[in-house]
Design a protein around this motif. Structure first.
Motif, PDB file in Angstrom:
ATOM      1  N   LEU A 119       0.874  -1.171   0.000  1.00 49.33           N
ATOM      2  CA  LEU A 119       0.000   0.000   0.000  1.00 49.33           C
ATOM      3  C   LEU A 119       0.909   1.219   0.000  1.00 49.33           C
ATOM      4  N   LYS A 120       1.007   1.878  -1.164  1.00 51.70           N
ATOM      5  CA  LYS A 120       1.929   2.998  -1.306  1.00 51.70           C
ATOM      6  C   LYS A 120       1.311   4.287  -0.770  1.00 51.70           C
ATOM      7  N   GLU A 121       2.174   5.163  -0.306  1.00 52.33           N
ATOM      8  CA  GLU A 121       1.714   6.453   0.215  1.00 52.33           C
ATOM      9  C   GLU A 121       0.947   7.207  -0.858  1.00 52.33           C
ATOM     10  N   GLY A 122      -0.213   7.727  -0.482  1.00 47.54           N
ATOM     11  CA  GLY A 122      -1.037   8.486  -1.404  1.00 47.54           C
ATOM     12  C   GLY A 122      -2.019   7.651  -2.190  1.00 47.54           C
ATOM     13  N   GLU A 123      -1.891   6.315  -2.124  1.00 41.09           N
ATOM     14  CA  GLU A 123      -2.810   5.452  -2.843  1.00 41.09           C
ATOM     15  C   GLU A 123      -3.811   4.830  -1.881  1.00 41.09           C
ATOM     16  N   LYS A 124      -5.033   4.643  -2.338  1.00 42.82           N
ATOM     17  CA  LYS A 124      -6.091   4.118  -1.481  1.00 42.82           C
ATOM     18  C   LYS A 124      -6.184   2.602  -1.523  1.00 42.82           C
ATOM     19  N   GLU A 125      -5.811   2.004  -2.637  1.00 43.32           N
ATOM     20  CA  GLU A 125      -5.936   0.565  -2.786  1.00 43.32           C
ATOM     21  C   GLU A 125      -4.557  -0.087  -2.811  1.00 43.32           C
ATOM     22  N   PRO A 126      -4.405  -1.232  -2.148  1.00 43.76           N
ATOM     23  CA  PRO A 126      -3.121  -1.942  -2.180  1.00 43.76           C
ATOM     24  C   PRO A 126      -2.908  -2.645  -3.515  1.00 43.76           C
ATOM     25  N   LYS A 127      -1.658  -2.904  -3.820  1.00 40.95           N
ATOM     26  CA  LYS A 127      -1.299  -3.635  -5.036  1.00 40.95           C
ATOM     27  C   LYS A 127      -0.755  -4.998  -4.638  1.00 40.95           C
ATOM     28  N   MET A 128      -1.266  -6.062  -5.279  1.00 37.94           N
ATOM     29  CA  MET A 128      -0.766  -7.399  -4.982  1.00 37.94           C
ATOM     30  C   MET A 128       0.553  -7.622  -5.713  1.00 37.94           C
ATOM     31  N   LEU A 129       1.563  -8.084  -4.979  1.00 37.45           N
ATOM     32  CA  LEU A 129       2.872  -8.334  -5.568  1.00 37.45           C
ATOM     33  C   LEU A 129       2.965  -9.745  -6.135  1.00 37.45           C
ATOM     34  N   PHE A 130       2.583 -10.753  -5.342  1.00 34.18           N
ATOM     35  CA  PHE A 130       2.636 -12.131  -5.816  1.00 34.18           C
ATOM     36  C   PHE A 130       1.875 -13.028  -4.846  1.00 34.18           C
ATOM     37  N   LEU A 131       1.520 -14.214  -5.337  1.00 34.16           N
ATOM     38  CA  LEU A 131       0.831 -15.214  -4.536  1.00 34.16           C
ATOM     39  C   LEU A 131       1.824 -16.232  -3.998  1.00 34.16           C
TER      40      LEU A 131
END
Length: 735
Positions: free
Chosen positions: A90-102
């Motif tokens: 979850l990057k600063e300034g962003e509302k939604e997290p990004k999935m990196l890998f399973l």
């Protein structure tokens, strides 16, 4: 409090449940509402902001690089009933997290951290069902992955933490040289190089709370003599350095490196920083200033500019509820902390999560009053002095034996009138036998918040149709076995005597009889029976309770019943067949003793008695009592009938994916309890009619003098004469 052996077999939670606790009488205006000796207070006001995280079946680990939040979370596939775990950012300034890998199917994350190159290190395990639907949990493995999920290191920790001294790895850190540091339940700290080769291990002097790496050093926090101590792990000399100049007040502890490479620390009370250059401990704020429970079962992280992120995970809900609160420095006019009249709640150690939630709910809902908590860390002399002087806490949360001692000094309110006049509570909703057991001459000076049952348990095939007994019957029972059979766990003279004294404490001494306060005949019988056993100096504890009990080498287990799953734990894991909770031998009443770890009382000197009762009333409400039945920190039953039945319903519904609540037991069975296993616990609760009461002063007198009989210095009659005279003096002085 006496030692309980069954706790090794059930409810082995791999979570450290910590609670916020702090406070004193004042009006809140700044973050500094309690001075800790030698600890400076930061002159900063914070703004508590919720940080929204998506709902998952489980949030397993988290790490902050200051601006961005990295975490692992698992979702449950409802069709396959298997977990899918992924790493997110979850990057600063962003509302939604990004999935990196399973991660691979059914792999879970226990703890995680990162190095300076953003490689991810985590402690992982697999959970899966076998052909017979039993849950299987793999051993914990150390993994190192890059940001794409490519494995860089996979290390099986069984070789280091298995075997006879098997322990559980509990935390991980990585230093600037990419050395990997782990700590385990055996109090060992393990230092590996970047390739996974063990460099050395070192043992701490107490239970380890946390480790972290900061400014090129490795720090370990553990339970020291005077409180929480922090030492540096000396890589060169392979040892722990001397402790930092000062201990940290508290019972629970979290520690990470902050953005300035100093130490960010949190206890159940407060958040601190330790400046490595000046060697100063500075308190940033108290959790309660912001109506926060702190970190009850979660993660502490540095976040954004000088901020603190507290993530709490509610393991009792499904899907898991995750609450993250960002405490940021407030700019002028940004933060408003309402001033309220403060009531102090005094306690000797940490409260349960359910109780803390009730206190926070009170603080949120009451516009005029606020509860703050002051921990006495079992400093009862200080507590007594303050209460007698008329400036003690408004509300007390103590074990019932401590409440008994205070009520004898006439410094506590009788709660029955408050209870009877409370229109929000109906006495019929509560377990009457539990309430009655805590009455003294028709008065309740300490209202139980929750309870458990102290009892003796053994195989039904051996106890046959016995459901209770007196001392003569117990003695006859022990004599029916071959010589050398261990009837009890502790077969020393003092161990057996202590067990009997637990059962007979309230029946040995009559505090209202100044002429003949001691039951001499009973005491002589107890002493002579205990004297048959091993000399204390020759006695050595023989472990492996389950093997001895199953083989019939151990007949009775002194245990504490605090969950509906206890019957199966005893019958399957300990004795291996049906069991009977027979209770302690008793002169009258039932031999199953009702124990209360948290009794609620009101100081008679308080100016705010009605408000104090308002809090107690809220803690007795259905909403808060319902939280007890699956509260990892309570280890007890609720006193409301409806909440207790909810507990039994949930026990019967527990599935294998709830293993975190009952890890050690459900990894063996993986099946919910059935009515035949719950009914004995329900009957045990309903039959109990006697509260566990003890007097440390009386116990001390008896123990000091009984040793002269056990070591052969004096005959039993002479010892009992001395005990009787000392107790008579004590009773007269106290009356």
């Amino acid at each position: 409090m006496k030692r309980k052996f069954i706790n090794y077999y059930i409810l082995y939670c791999i979570l450290a449940v910590t609670i916020f606790l702090c406070g004193c009488e004042n009006r809140i205006g700044t973050a500094d509402n309690q001075k800790d000796d030698g600890i400076k207070a930061e002159e900063t006001t914070y703004l508590a902001q919720p940080l929204s995280l998506p709902e998952y079946a489980s949030l397993d680990g988290a790490y902050s690089d200051g601006n961005n939040l990295h975490y692992a979370a698992a979702k449950l596939d409802q069709t396959s009933q298997k977990y899918e775990t992924a790493f997110y950012i979850l990057k600063e300034g962003e509302k939604e997290p990004k999935m990196l890998f399973l991660l691979p199917e059914n792999q879970r994350v226990f703890k995680m951290t990162m190095d300076k190159d953003e490689n991810i290190y985590y402690l992982g395990y697999e959970e899966f069902s076998s052909d017979d639907d039993n849950l299987t949990i793999s051993d914990i493995i150390l993994y190192k992955l890059d940001q794409r999920g490519t494995p860089l290191l996979v290390l099986d920790l069984t070789n280091y933490m298995g075997g006879v001294d098997q322990s559980m790895v509990q935390g991980i850190a990585v230093d600037g040289e990419k050395r990997i540091i782990l700590f385990a339940s055996n109090q060992n700290i393990y230092v590996f190089d970047s390739s996974g080769s063990l460099l050395f291990k070192v043992k701490a002097d107490g239970r380890i709370y946390d480790i972290c790496c900061s400014n090129g050093k490795i720090f370990a926090a553990y339970d020291g003599i005077d409180g929480i101590e922090i030492k540096v792990v000396d890589i060169l000399n392979k040892k722990l350095s001397s402790k930092l100049a000062q201990t940290i007040p508290g019972n629970q502890f979290h520690m990470v490196s902050d953005s300035n490479e100093n130490l960010l620390m949190a206890t159940e009370n407060s958040v601190y920083t330790y400046n490595l250059e000046t060697e100063e401990i500075i308190k940033k704020f108290d959790w309660q200033t912001y109506d926060s429970t702190g970190i009850t079962a979660g993660i502490l992280l540095p976040f954004r500019e000088k901020g603190v992120l507290a993530i709490n995970r509610d393991y009792t809900s499904f899907p898991m509820k995750v609450e993250a609160t960002f405490f940021k420095e407030a700019v002028e006019g940004e933060s408003i902390i309402p001033e309220k009249t403060v009531l102090t709640l005094g306690t000797d150690y940490s409260l349960s999560n359910a109780m803390n939630q009730g206190i926070v709910a009170f603080n949120h809902s009451n516009s005029d009053y606020k509860i703050e908590i002051k921990i006495y860390n079992e400093n009862y002399a200080q507590l007594n002095t303050e209460i007698i002087a008329g400036n003690g806490p408004d509300i007390l949360v103590l074990s019932f034996d401590k409440i008994d001692q205070l009520s004898a000094k006439n410094v506590l309110e009788d709660l029955n009138p408050y209870f009877s006049e409370d229109v929000t509570l109906d006495r019929d909703d509560f377990l009457e036998n539990i309430l009655n057991s805590f009455e003294t001459d028709g008065h309740i000076y300490g209202m139980p918040f929750s309870f458990n049952i102290d009892t003796l348990v053994g195989k039904t095939s051996i106890l046959k149709d016995k459901s209770s007994w007196n001392l003569d019957e117990l003695i006859a029972f022990t004599e029916s076995f071959p010589k050398g059979t261990d009837i009890f766990v502790d077969t020393s003279k003092s161990g057996v005597f202590h067990l009997l004294k637990t059962a007979y404490t309230s029946q040995l001494v009559d505090m209202n009889n100044m002429e003949i306060p001691l039951n001499r005949e009973l005491l002589i019988k107890m002493l002579t029976f205990a004297n048959r056993y091993e000399d204390d100096e020759r006695y050595t504890y023989n472990g492996l309770l389950d093997i001895r009990a199953m083989d019939g080498q151990l007949i009775l287990l002194d245990t504490n019943v605090f969950s509906g799953i206890t019957y199966r734990a005893c019958s399957d894991s300990v004795f291996g067949e049906p069991v009977t909770f027979i209770g302690y031998p008793t002169v009258q009443g039932n031999g199953n003793l009702i124990n209360c770890e948290w009794a609620l009382a009101i100081n008679s000197s308080s100016k705010y008695k009605d408000t104090a009762w308002t809090l107690i009333s809220m803690l007795l409400s259905e909403e808060i009592q319902a939280k007890i039945e699956r509260d990892l920190g309570s280890m007890g039953f609720p006193i409301r009938k409806d909440s207790l039945e909810e507990h039994f319903i949930h026990v019967a519904e527990w599935e294998y994916n709830d293993f975190l609540i009952n890890y050690n037991f459900l990894r063996q069975s993986g099946k919910p309890a059935i009515e035949e296993e719950i009914e004995p616990i329900r009957n045990l609760i309903q039959s109990a009619d006697t509260a566990f009461r003890s007097s440390p002063d009386i116990d001390k007198i008896i123990e000091e003098e009984s040793i002269f009989y056990f070591n052969g210095t004096k005959p039993v009659e002479e010892v009992v004469n001395v005990i009787e005279n000392r107790i008579r003096t004590y009773v007269n002085e106290n009356n």
